[in-house]
Design an enzyme around this catalytic site. Structure first.
Site, PDB file in Angstrom:
ATOM      1  N   GLY A  36       0.822  -1.199   0.000  1.00 22.45           N
ATOM      2  CA  GLY A  36       0.000   0.000   0.000  1.00 22.45           C
ATOM      3  C   GLY A  36       0.862   1.256   0.000  1.00 22.45           C
ATOM      4  O   GLY A  36       1.951   1.294  -0.579  1.00 22.45           O
ATOM      5  N   SER A  37       0.416   2.280   0.708  1.00 18.64           N
ATOM      6  CA  SER A  37       0.999   3.616   0.570  1.00 18.64           C
ATOM      7  C   SER A  37       2.416   3.753   1.101  1.00 18.64           C
ATOM      8  O   SER A  37       3.099   4.737   0.776  1.00 18.64           O
ATOM      9  CB  SER A  37       0.102   4.647   1.253  1.00 18.64           C
ATOM     10  OG  SER A  37      -1.127   4.766   0.550  1.00 18.64           O
ATOM     11  N   THR A  38       2.897   2.829   1.938  1.00 18.95           N
ATOM     12  CA  THR A  38       4.303   2.911   2.333  1.00 18.95           C
ATOM     13  C   THR A  38       5.214   2.770   1.119  1.00 18.95           C
ATOM     14  O   THR A  38       6.340   3.267   1.117  1.00 18.95           O
ATOM     15  CB  THR A  38       4.654   1.821   3.369  1.00 18.95           C
ATOM     16  OG1 THR A  38       4.146   0.564   2.915  1.00 18.95           O
ATOM     17  CG2 THR A  38       4.067   2.152   4.734  1.00 18.95           C
TER      18      THR A  38
ATOM     19  N   LYS B 296       4.811   4.217  -1.612  1.00 18.51           N
ATOM     20  CA  LYS B 296       4.941   5.517  -2.276  1.00 18.51           C
ATOM     21  C   LYS B 296       6.323   6.133  -2.042  1.00 18.51           C
ATOM     22  O   LYS B 296       6.769   6.986  -2.810  1.00 18.51           O
ATOM     23  CB  LYS B 296       3.838   6.457  -1.804  1.00 18.51           C
ATOM     24  CG  LYS B 296       2.443   6.054  -2.305  1.00 18.51           C
ATOM     25  CD  LYS B 296       1.337   6.882  -1.666  1.00 18.51           C
ATOM     26  CE  LYS B 296      -0.033   6.436  -2.176  1.00 18.51           C
ATOM     27  NZ  LYS B 296      -1.152   7.092  -1.472  1.00 18.51           N
TER      28      LYS B 296
END
Length: 518
Positions: free
Chosen positions: A250-252, A254
């Site tokens: 997920g967003s980690t 990014k």
């Protein structure tokens, strides 16, 4: 310790009382009487084990029983047993030894050659058939030789704090599939703690929890199915989720898109974007977590908002070929090389299979899987100035006198990113924690950089989530990095709400202990 066994052939030859032997040994050892009788009646055998790893005081009672009854068919031989003074602490990392004292899993398996030592043995005079000589009763014991010592990076106090806070989170959020956490030195890769819950007692590694056993007893339709379910539960509790379980980050992830985009020059910190709540890629509308959109925002604000459309745009600007090259450069396509068995590799699309939609979803951490240790290692390498480190536990091997046998060293690779890009990433991630979506991981008086994530497991229809937070401190000169991954929480499941506070609480305990300022 000792192993107690029978020589049924000698029992038969001497006409010894099998029932009396079974009565006595069953009472002393707590072993099923009928099982002893069955083994004692196997008169073609010279060696039938009754009990292994018998404590010295119990073995002494067996020897006394043998001598009082004059039982030649009862044997006691030297054995060894590994004792773990910390019980369940760091159990999946340390691993354990089996009945033959061979290392099974974890450090025990990885450093088996150093730790094993040499087994002790008993020396007796016997006939060629294995019976004791009639007029010569010679018996001698040779003690086991200690193995070498392996010094680890893991810190028992830090491990305790991390396990405590992770266990509390499991209780607070009714977490169904356990949790994992890592704390490591950013510049060296030395792992100070690694936790995988639920855990088990190393001194009783085959036992499973009463809750799990009750469920097995209630569902197993046969003894065979019961044995299979017990085995599966044992494997589950022994499994180190931090290195063996892959997940959609997920967003980690990014952070990786950010580092690649800044390195390639397709984005800078002041670039502006517009988020209407989605981004259309080919024939797909890919939503932001904020369905109403973030409106106009800079790249830094997009990171603070954890805005999917911003990172999709950066990924599309990079293109599949270039982005894939950064996967390889950052080390994501290889295992980290951690000194533990069972590390899983990244599950990623083949380069030729990455279309625009796949590229878009990869950019914000979906449609592929990595391990927690891989993510922690890669981000450490990005924020430490661009040096790819090898996560590890082993420091050195010494003999029983403390003399150095081997210094354990690990590979490094420089130039993962430039110092300028590393500084930019640190700056952005500090903003994420101090002012953005990671604010629940902030600690007053300390600078922390980090990123939250909430990802959904497959199949999506089951509505099961993985919540995580990765954070490092001090933000401008990172010394320690931590990651917390929570699997299938019930009710609230956002990483910023439940995972970030866990790492915050961990840091509040361990940073003063480590003497880390700022």
């Amino acid at each position: 310790v000792d192993t107690v066994y029978l020589s049924p052939a000698e029992i038969a030859q001497a006409g010894e009382d099998v029932e009396a032997i079974a009565d006595g040994l069953s009472e002393i050892l707590g072993v099923d009487r009928e099982r002893i009788v069955e083994r004692a009646q196997n008169t073609s055998s010279w060696y039938e084990v009754v009990a292994r790893k018998v404590e010295p005081e119990v073995a002494a009672r067996v020897r006394e029983f043998k001598e009082e009854g004059g039982y030649t068919g009862i044997k006691v031989e030297a054995d060894t047993k590994r004792y773990y003074p910390y019980g369940s602490l760091a159990a999946p990392v340390i691993g354990f030894v089996g009945t033959d004292n061979n290392g099974l899993g974890g450090i025990e398996a990885r450093y088996e050659d150093a730790l094993a030592g040499e087994a002790g043995y008993a020396l007796r005079t016997t006939t060629a058939a294995g019976t004791e000589l009639l007029y010569t009763n010679f018996e001698d014991y040779v003690d086991a030789a200690d193995g070498e010592d392996v010094t680890l990076t893991i810190d028992a106090q830090i491990q305790y704090f991390v396990e405590k806070h992770l266990a509390q989170a499991v209780e607070d959020y009714d977490i169904q599939d356990g949790a994992a956490a890592i704390c490591m030195e950013v510049d060296t890769g030395a792992i100070l703690s690694m936790v995988s819950l639920g855990s088990f007692d190393l001194n009783d590694y085959q036992s499973i929890s009463p809750e799990a056993m009750s469920e097995i007893d209630a569902t197993a339709a046969s003894e065979e199915e019961r044995a299979e379910l017990i085995s599966a539960e044992q494997q589950r509790q022994w499994r180190n989720k931090a290195i063996s379980d892959t997940y959609e980050p997920g967003s980690t992830f990014k952070i990786i898109t950010m580092a690649a985009g800044l390195s390639q020059g397709v984005v800078d910190l002041e670039d502006t974007f517009t988020c209407p709540g989605y981004k259309i890629v080919e024939d797909r509308r890919i939503h932001c977590h904020k369905r109403t959109g973030h409106g106009a925002e800079t790249f830094v604000e997009g990171a603070m908002n954890s805005c999917n459309p911003v990172f999709i745009e950066v990924g599309l600007r990079l293109g599949a070929e270039t982005y894939y090259q950064y996967f390889q450069k950052f080390g994501l396509m290889e295992k980290t090389g951690i000194d533990l068995p069972g590390e899983a590799g990244t599950i990623m699309h083949k380069e030729e299979d990455i279309g625009q939609v796949e590229l878009a979803t990869i950019s914000f951490g979906q449609s592929f899987q990595i391990t927690p240790v891989q993510l922690a290692t890669t981000v450490s390498s990005i924020v430490n100035g661009g040096k790819r480190v090898t996560p590890h536990f082993g420091v050195k091997v010494t003999d029983e006198e403390g003399n150095l046998v081997q210094d354990l060293t690990y590979g490094e690779q420089s130039g993962i990113v430039s110092e300028q890009v590393s500084e930019q990433v640190r700056y952005v991630l500090e903003k994420v924690v101090s002012e953005g979506s990671g604010k629940n991981g902030a600690i007053e008086g300390r600078s922390i950089g980090g990123k939250t994530a909430t990802s959904q497991t497959l199949p999506r229809s089951e509505n099961r989530y993985i919540s995580s937070f990765l954070g490092f401190t001090p933000a401008d000169d990172p010394q320690i990095l931590g990651i917390v991954v929570i699997y299938d929480p019930q009710g609230v499941y956002y990483g910023g709400t439940i995972a970030a506070p866990v790492l915050r609480d961990i840091y509040e305990n361990i940073l003063p202990y480590l003497g880390i300022e700022g």
